[in-house]
Every structure is written in structure tokens, then in C-alpha cells.
Write a protein that holds these residues in place. Structure first.
Motif, short mmCIF file in Angstrom:
data_model
loop_
_atom_site.label_atom_id
_atom_site.label_comp_id
_atom_site.label_asym_id
_atom_site.label_seq_id
_atom_site.Cartn_x
_atom_site.Cartn_y
_atom_site.Cartn_z
N SER B 103 0.82 -1.21 0.00
CA SER B 103 0.00 0.00 0.00
C SER B 103 0.86 1.26 0.00
O SER B 103 0.42 2.31 -0.45
N VAL B 106 4.94 0.18 -4.51
CA VAL B 106 5.62 -1.08 -4.79
C VAL B 106 7.07 -0.88 -5.21
O VAL B 106 7.76 -1.86 -5.51
N MET B 110 9.88 -3.79 -5.93
CA MET B 110 10.45 -4.09 -7.24
C MET B 110 11.97 -3.97 -7.20
O MET B 110 12.67 -4.70 -7.89
N TYR B 139 -5.06 -6.19 -1.26
CA TYR B 139 -5.15 -4.74 -1.20
C TYR B 139 -6.16 -4.21 -2.20
O TYR B 139 -6.88 -3.24 -1.93
N LEU B 143 -9.28 -1.56 -1.86
CA LEU B 143 -9.52 -0.41 -2.73
C LEU B 143 -10.90 -0.47 -3.36
O LEU B 143 -11.59 0.55 -3.47
N LEU B 162 -8.58 7.11 -8.16
CA LEU B 162 -8.60 5.81 -7.47
C LEU B 162 -8.53 4.69 -8.49
O LEU B 162 -7.78 3.71 -8.32
N ALA B 164 -7.16 4.79 -11.38
CA ALA B 164 -5.81 4.73 -11.92
C ALA B 164 -4.93 3.83 -11.06
O ALA B 164 -4.20 2.98 -11.57
N GLU B 167 -5.94 0.19 -11.54
CA GLU B 167 -5.47 -0.37 -12.81
C GLU B 167 -3.98 -0.68 -12.78
O GLU B 167 -3.53 -1.66 -13.36
N GLN B 168 -3.23 0.18 -12.11
CA GLN B 168 -1.80 -0.08 -12.00
C GLN B 168 -1.53 -1.35 -11.20
O GLN B 168 -0.66 -2.15 -11.55
N ALA B 171 -2.38 -4.37 -13.29
CA ALA B 171 -1.32 -4.64 -14.27
C ALA B 171 -0.17 -5.39 -13.61
O ALA B 171 0.43 -6.29 -14.20
N LEU B 172 0.09 -5.03 -12.36
CA LEU B 172 1.19 -5.66 -11.64
C LEU B 172 0.88 -7.12 -11.33
O LEU B 172 1.77 -7.99 -11.40
N ARG B 174 -1.05 -9.07 -13.15
CA ARG B 174 -0.88 -9.78 -14.43
C ARG B 174 0.59 -10.03 -14.71
O ARG B 174 0.99 -11.12 -15.11
N TRP B 175 1.39 -9.00 -14.47
CA TRP B 175 2.83 -9.14 -14.70
C TRP B 175 3.41 -10.26 -13.83
O TRP B 175 4.18 -11.09 -14.30
N ALA B 179 5.35 -13.51 -15.03
CA ALA B 179 6.76 -13.66 -14.67
C ALA B 179 7.02 -14.99 -13.97
O ALA B 179 8.14 -15.52 -14.02
#
Lengths: 187, 187
Positions: B103, B106, B110, B139, B143, B162, B164, B167-168, B171-172, B174-175, B179
DNA sequence: TCGCACATGTAACGTGTTACATGATTCA
DNA sequence: TGAATCATGTAACACGTTACATGTGCGA
């Protein structure tokens, strides 16, 4: 006697406070609760951050606090933005998006957008989103070329970490394009 | 005489330096160039940050610097991690992912993953990604419920901001799932 | 009267920022 | 000799963190 007074800009926390005070006059305690309970929570809710930040804003003449004895509890100090505070805040909201704003993390940018309603100017929000998408895409090209330069023998985890950043930025571009629909463009 | 020495953990910048020194011994000047030219650039490349950070690492016994006169230029100080530094660094890489890590941004997470190759342990990287996805999804639920609670009359920009963030994070996730394929799971 | 929720603050500390200062060597 | 590049550093400052201190009224 001339005082030279640096008059530095508020920090992100300062602007966040200023923005919340634009919504409704509040005390330091109220603000702490907001920071502790909402997505703004990445900003500190500790008294050691909030109260000094309020005092700095007041010293710069951007907010003014006055005692509120309407409740039976210990009197609170309700803060509201001054005219000067409003001006500075609006200027901050309208500030041009620069490359650094994107590469040093989009948090501050999103904070700005979250308070854009204060402007009551759909064109400004529209422009913000257009500019944001443009700057992010420029930065994405930088990241892409960095990825190519990346030595072959570089550890997979480093390359993946770079990908993670890229994917987050891409998601943000998609978001910005979608969000555009909510705002009318200036003619 | 007993010294109580707080022995606080290095900051992110400190760990970033420690990680780079695990790749190859370097001088402060070299490190500055790395921070100035790569995606690690969100960390400061200014001398006022790097040199004090190196000194602190050395005071804690995590790195050791020695003069290098092999070049004809002004002698440089080449730093490399000590055994203690390596231990601390590996511990940091393996640290459990907590809710706050997610929260509060990240980035630090990373950074850790980017240096995971130091561990030479595919299982650790696999676990990291699994844990990361799990914590982010938890988390995300937070949200999402915040989004529902969001007052109807809340400004569209706040709600979009919020989104945005959401969505970020998505995306993480999915990544991370993608990975995962690069690492073998421990049995 | 005890503790709790409300409410405001301060002090010590660590660290990043900006700006400045300095030293060593090469090359025009 | 002077400028450029390589290389290391310091000083003043602002700010956030953590931990502590204090005040007020209410209900058990």
C-alpha cells in the motif's frame, strides 16, 4: 526591514492538506483520520507530520485556523484555505506536466488530478490527461530503448522488474485514454 | 566499553547501492552514473546522497572501500560488500511481503526483486511473485470496497484517480503471474 | 475515580536536496 | 596556463518518523 523569506512551495503532503481543506474546513485531527482511512494513506497520518505541515501552511499564509468551541469537547482548530492558498493550489493543479514528474513516480501527478475538481474546468482535466499520456509514452520509449541496451547476460529478475514498470505505465496510458471521455475538450 | 549503536537498517538507497556492489565493485562516482542513467534513476544520483550513504554502509560494516590507483586519474575508492553486508542484503531480499509494502508503493518491492538474482534461488523468486500477487489482490479488495463507499457526489476526478491506482495494481498482478513462468517452484 | 476517545502538540533523529568546495590528471 | 573531466566530499536546510507529553470531557 526587508525579509527575504524563501517562500518555498508546500510539499505533496502540504498540497494534499490544502486540497482536503478546499472540500471542507477541517482540524488536524480530522485530516489525520482522512489520511489514515483512505487511499491517501501513503501520506503520513502521524501528528508529527500533520501538525507541523499545518503550521507551515499557516506561516506562509495559505491557510488560516480558528478555534471551534461549538462542540463540548476540547476546542478544535478548524483550518480553511485563504485566498492566497487557493491561488497557489490552483496553480499547482494547472502546472505543466514535465518528464521528471513521470519518471520520478506518478503519485504526485495523481494527487493533483484527484483534486482537479477544485478547478471546475473540464478543459483543464482534459488537457491534463492528454499531456499525461503524451509524457508517459515518451518515457516508455526511453524505457524500451533501455530494455534493448540491457546486456544479454543481465539477470532475468532485473529485466522483469523493468517490465513491471513498463506494464504499470502502459496501464496508466490506457486509463488516461479512457478517462478522457469524461471531460469536454476546450475549443 | 559497551556501545549501544542503533544499527538501523539501510534505506532503499543503501540497499540499491549494496545490490549494485554485489554485481561489481564500484566507486561512488560509478554508482552515481548508474543511478543517473538507468531506471534506478528515481534514486538520487547526487553526491550529497551517494557519498554519505556509502559512508554509513561502511560504518555499519556492510561494505569496505579501498583505494584504487590502477588508473592514472585521481585515485578512486572501490567499494565491495563485506560478508556481513551480503548477509543483511540477502535477508532483505527474502523478507516477507507485508501489506504495508504494497500500500505504500511497490517501488521498494520491485527494487528487491530486481536484485533477486543475487540469491541464486529460483524458489525464492517464485515465492516472491506468488506472495506479491496475493498481497496485491488483498489490497485491491480494500480499494474496491473503498470505491463503493465513495460518496456518490464525490468528484469524478477523485474516483478516476482511485481507478488509476487500481489499474496499475491490476497490471502488476498480471505481470507477476506471467513472470512466474520463468521460475521453478520449490517442491 | 479510572480509563477512554477526542485533540493538539513537541523533541530527537535520520536522511535527501541543493549548492558549494576541492583535488588530480590530461590536453589544447 | 587554463579548461575539461574524473572523483570525492561537506554544509545548511527541509521534512518525515518515532516516541513522548499534555489537555478535555464523558461514561462506567
Amino acid at each position: 526591514m526587508l525579509r527575504t523569506m524563501r517562500e518555498t512551495m508546500p510539499t505533496n503532503l502540504g498540497f494534499a492538506i490544502l486540497g482536503l481543506l478546499h472540500q471542507v474546513p477541517q482540524s488536524g485531527y480530522d485530516l489525520r483520520k482522512v489520511f489514515a482511512s483512505t487511499a491517501l494513506g501513503n501520506y503520513s497520518s502521524s501528528p508529527g507530520a500533520i501538525y507541523p505541515a499545518l503550521r507551515r501552511l499557516e506561516e506562509k499564509g495559505l491557510v488560516r485556523g480558528r478555534e471551534d468551541r461549538s462542540t463540548s469537547l476540547r476546542p478544535r482548530k478548524l483550518y480553511r484555505p485563504t485566498a492566497a492558498g487557493s491561488k497557489i493550489f490552483r496553480g499547482w493543479l494547472r502546472k505543466e506536466i514535465e518528464r521528471d514528474d513521470v519518471s520520478r513516480g506518478v503519485d504526485a501527478l495523481m494527487l493533483r488530478f484527484a483534486f482537479h475538481s477544485v478547478l471546475e474546468d473540464q478543459g483543464a482535466s482534459h488537457r491534463f490527461l492528454v499531456d499525461l499520456a503524451r509524457e508517459i509514452e515518451a518515457y516508455l520509449e526511453e524505457l524500451d530503448s533501455q530494455k534493448k541496451i540491457f546486456p544479454e547476460q543481465a539477470p532475468i529478475q532485473s529485466r522483469l522488474a523493468l517490465d513491471a514498470g513498463i506494464e504499470q505505465y502502459r496501464a496508466l496510458v490506457r486509463w488516461a485514454r479512457g478517462a478522457l471521455e469524461h471531460f469536454k475538450e476546450d475549443v
